[in-house]
Design a protein around this motif. Structure first.
Motif, PDB file in Angstrom:
ATOM      1  N   CYS A   1      16.758  63.278  27.100  1.00 50.18           N
ATOM      2  CA  CYS A   1      16.692  64.269  28.171  1.00 50.18           C
ATOM      3  C   CYS A   1      18.005  65.018  28.268  1.00 50.18           C
ATOM      4  CB  CYS A   1      16.356  63.600  29.498  1.00 50.18           C
ATOM      5  SG  CYS A   1      17.654  62.521  30.127  1.00 50.18           S
ATOM      6  N   HIS A   2      17.883  66.242  28.707  1.00 49.46           N
ATOM      7  CA  HIS A   2      19.050  67.095  28.937  1.00 49.46           C
ATOM      8  C   HIS A   2      18.896  67.708  30.318  1.00 49.46           C
ATOM      9  CE1 HIS A   2      20.222  66.782  24.752  1.00 49.46           C
ATOM     10  NE2 HIS A   2      18.953  66.960  24.462  1.00 49.46           N
ATOM     11  N   TYR A   3      19.914  67.551  31.127  1.00 48.49           N
ATOM     12  CA  TYR A   3      19.950  68.215  32.421  1.00 48.49           C
ATOM     13  C   TYR A   3      20.724  69.491  32.193  1.00 48.49           C
ATOM     14  CZ  TYR A   3      20.751  69.033  37.381  1.00 48.49           C
ATOM     15  OH  TYR A   3      20.776  69.585  38.633  1.00 48.49           O
TER      16      TYR A   3
ATOM     17  N   ILE B   1      11.112  69.472  35.652  1.00 50.89           N
ATOM     18  CA  ILE B   1      11.174  68.717  34.402  1.00 50.89           C
ATOM     19  C   ILE B   1      10.159  69.335  33.437  1.00 50.89           C
ATOM     20  CG2 ILE B   1       9.607  66.951  35.284  1.00 50.89           C
ATOM     21  CD1 ILE B   1      11.147  64.923  33.477  1.00 50.89           C
ATOM     22  N   PHE B   2      10.592  69.522  32.194  1.00 49.43           N
ATOM     23  CA  PHE B   2       9.780  70.221  31.201  1.00 49.43           C
ATOM     24  C   PHE B   2       9.830  69.531  29.850  1.00 49.43           C
ATOM     25  CE2 PHE B   2      11.495  73.435  34.053  1.00 49.43           C
ATOM     26  CZ  PHE B   2      10.337  74.051  34.484  1.00 49.43           C
ATOM     27  N   PRO B   3       8.794  69.768  29.037  1.00 49.74           N
ATOM     28  CA  PRO B   3       8.897  69.378  27.629  1.00 49.74           C
ATOM     29  C   PRO B   3       9.860  70.329  26.926  1.00 49.74           C
ATOM     30  CG  PRO B   3       6.785  70.444  28.057  1.00 49.74           C
ATOM     31  CD  PRO B   3       7.487  70.316  29.371  1.00 49.74           C
ATOM     32  N   ILE B   4      10.241  70.015  25.715  1.00 47.06           N
ATOM     33  CA  ILE B   4      11.203  70.824  24.966  1.00 47.06           C
ATOM     34  C   ILE B   4      10.720  72.259  24.757  1.00 47.06           C
ATOM     35  CG2 ILE B   4      12.292  71.069  22.690  1.00 47.06           C
ATOM     36  CD1 ILE B   4      12.607  68.040  22.658  1.00 47.06           C
TER      37      ILE B   4
ATOM     38  N   ASN C   1       5.099  63.488  28.540  1.00 47.38           N
ATOM     39  CA  ASN C   1       4.074  62.666  29.202  1.00 47.38           C
ATOM     40  C   ASN C   1       4.595  61.268  29.512  1.00 47.38           C
ATOM     41  OD1 ASN C   1       2.108  64.686  29.264  1.00 47.38           O
ATOM     42  ND2 ASN C   1       1.430  64.201  27.205  1.00 47.38           N
ATOM     43  N   ASP C   2       5.357  60.687  28.590  1.00 45.45           N
ATOM     44  CA  ASP C   2       5.954  59.372  28.841  1.00 45.45           C
ATOM     45  C   ASP C   2       6.947  59.445  29.999  1.00 45.45           C
ATOM     46  OD1 ASP C   2       4.489  58.306  26.744  1.00 45.45           O
ATOM     47  OD2 ASP C   2       6.140  58.469  25.299  1.00 45.45           O
ATOM     48  N   ALA C   3       7.703  60.534  30.067  1.00 42.41           N
ATOM     49  CA  ALA C   3       8.689  60.700  31.144  1.00 42.41           C
ATOM     50  C   ALA C   3       7.999  60.787  32.496  1.00 42.41           C
ATOM     51  CB  ALA C   3       9.533  61.948  30.895  1.00 42.41           C
TER      52      ALA C   3
ATOM     53  N   ILE D   1      17.812  59.145  37.444  1.00 45.45           N
ATOM     54  CA  ILE D   1      16.690  59.600  36.613  1.00 45.45           C
ATOM     55  C   ILE D   1      17.121  59.729  35.164  1.00 45.45           C
ATOM     56  CG2 ILE D   1      15.225  61.605  36.111  1.00 45.45           C
ATOM     57  CD1 ILE D   1      14.913  61.928  39.158  1.00 45.45           C
ATOM     58  N   GLN D   2      18.261  60.350  34.942  1.00 48.75           N
ATOM     59  CA  GLN D   2      18.750  60.514  33.574  1.00 48.75           C
ATOM     60  C   GLN D   2      18.954  59.156  32.900  1.00 48.75           C
ATOM     61  OE1 GLN D   2      22.459  62.662  33.151  1.00 48.75           O
ATOM     62  NE2 GLN D   2      21.824  63.376  31.133  1.00 48.75           N
ATOM     63  N   ASN D   3      19.560  58.220  33.603  1.00 51.53           N
ATOM     64  CA  ASN D   3      19.775  56.880  33.046  1.00 51.53           C
ATOM     65  C   ASN D   3      18.460  56.162  32.781  1.00 51.53           C
ATOM     66  OD1 ASN D   3      22.560  57.136  32.997  1.00 51.53           O
ATOM     67  ND2 ASN D   3      22.822  56.238  35.027  1.00 51.53           N
ATOM     68  N   LEU D   4      17.500  56.298  33.687  1.00 47.98           N
ATOM     69  CA  LEU D   4      16.191  55.676  33.514  1.00 47.98           C
ATOM     70  C   LEU D   4      15.495  56.220  32.267  1.00 47.98           C
ATOM     71  CD1 LEU D   4      13.899  53.854  34.632  1.00 47.98           C
ATOM     72  CD2 LEU D   4      13.131  55.856  35.952  1.00 47.98           C
ATOM     73  N   LEU D   5      15.516  57.528  32.090  1.00 48.89           N
ATOM     74  CA  LEU D   5      14.882  58.141  30.922  1.00 48.89           C
ATOM     75  C   LEU D   5      15.557  57.675  29.633  1.00 48.89           C
ATOM     76  CD1 LEU D   5      14.386  61.753  32.315  1.00 48.89           C
ATOM     77  CD2 LEU D   5      12.593  60.058  31.893  1.00 48.89           C
ATOM     78  N   LEU D   6      16.880  57.726  29.599  1.00 50.56           N
ATOM     79  CA  LEU D   6      17.609  57.321  28.387  1.00 50.56           C
ATOM     80  C   LEU D   6      17.414  55.840  28.078  1.00 50.56           C
ATOM     81  CD1 LEU D   6      20.882  59.382  28.895  1.00 50.56           C
ATOM     82  CD2 LEU D   6      19.032  59.843  27.259  1.00 50.56           C
ATOM     83  N   LYS D   7      17.393  55.013  29.110  1.00 55.40           N
ATOM     84  CA  LYS D   7      17.172  53.575  28.927  1.00 55.40           C
ATOM     85  C   LYS D   7      15.819  53.308  28.270  1.00 55.40           C
ATOM     86  CE  LYS D   7      16.697  49.351  31.629  1.00 55.40           C
ATOM     87  NZ  LYS D   7      16.667  48.797  32.983  1.00 55.40           N
ATOM     88  N   ASN D   8      14.850  54.174  28.531  1.00 57.79           N
ATOM     89  CA  ASN D   8      13.511  54.036  27.969  1.00 57.79           C
ATOM     90  C   ASN D   8      13.302  54.919  26.740  1.00 57.79           C
ATOM     91  OD1 ASN D   8      11.649  52.258  29.833  1.00 57.79           O
ATOM     92  ND2 ASN D   8      13.140  53.305  31.135  1.00 57.79           N
ATOM     93  N   ARG D   9      14.403  55.275  26.112  1.00 57.61           N
ATOM     94  CA  ARG D   9      14.413  56.038  24.852  1.00 57.61           C
ATOM     95  C   ARG D   9      13.699  57.383  24.947  1.00 57.61           C
ATOM     96  NH1 ARG D   9      13.503  50.559  22.049  1.00 57.61           N
ATOM     97  NH2 ARG D   9      15.649  49.961  21.626  1.00 57.61           N
ATOM     98  N   ILE D  10      13.824  58.012  26.096  1.00 57.87           N
ATOM     99  CA  ILE D  10      13.326  59.372  26.278  1.00 57.87           C
ATOM    100  C   ILE D  10      14.558  60.267  26.322  1.00 57.87           C
ATOM    101  CG2 ILE D  10      12.098  60.955  27.809  1.00 57.87           C
ATOM    102  CD1 ILE D  10      10.482  58.488  28.791  1.00 57.87           C
TER     103      ILE D  10
END
Length: 98
Positions: free
Chosen positions: A86-88, A6-9, A42-44, A75-84
């Motif tokens: 993400c792209h796999y 997992i990485f920042p942009i 960092n939030d992720a 994980i993807q759903n959790l991140l999106l639900k918390n307005r983060i």
């Protein structure tokens, strides 16, 4: 167990991670390595850690240990639900493939 990065942009983080990555011996110029790229890194990491996912922090990003492939969608759903955002996707965009 499965390990996923997992990485920042910032693409320099992916490039730094790949500097120490061993390309398979049967590499034929069509190598991919999938991982998450997130807008609020960092939030992720905080969210995933508090949700029980084992995280190994690295200088260039982090790795998440998954118990099964179904964790990817969770994980993807959790991140999106918390307005983060993400792209796999394939993180090998900085490796010369000729």
């Amino acid at each position: 167990m499965i390990t996923i990065a997992i990485f920042p942009i910032d693409s320099s983080c992916r490039a730094e991670y790949l500097e120490n990555f061993q390309i398979p011996l049967n590499y034929m110029s069509d190598f991919s390595l999938m991982g998450f790229v997130v807008d609020r890194y960092n939030d992720a990491i905080t969210l995933l850690t508090s949700s029980g996912y084992p995280i190994t922090k690295l200088p260039s990003g982090a790795e998440i240990v998954l118990q099964h492939s179904g964790d990817l969608l969770e994980i993807q759903n959790l991140l999106l639900k918390n307005r983060i955002q993400c792209h796999y996707s394939d993180i090998v965009d900085s490796l010369y493939q000729a």
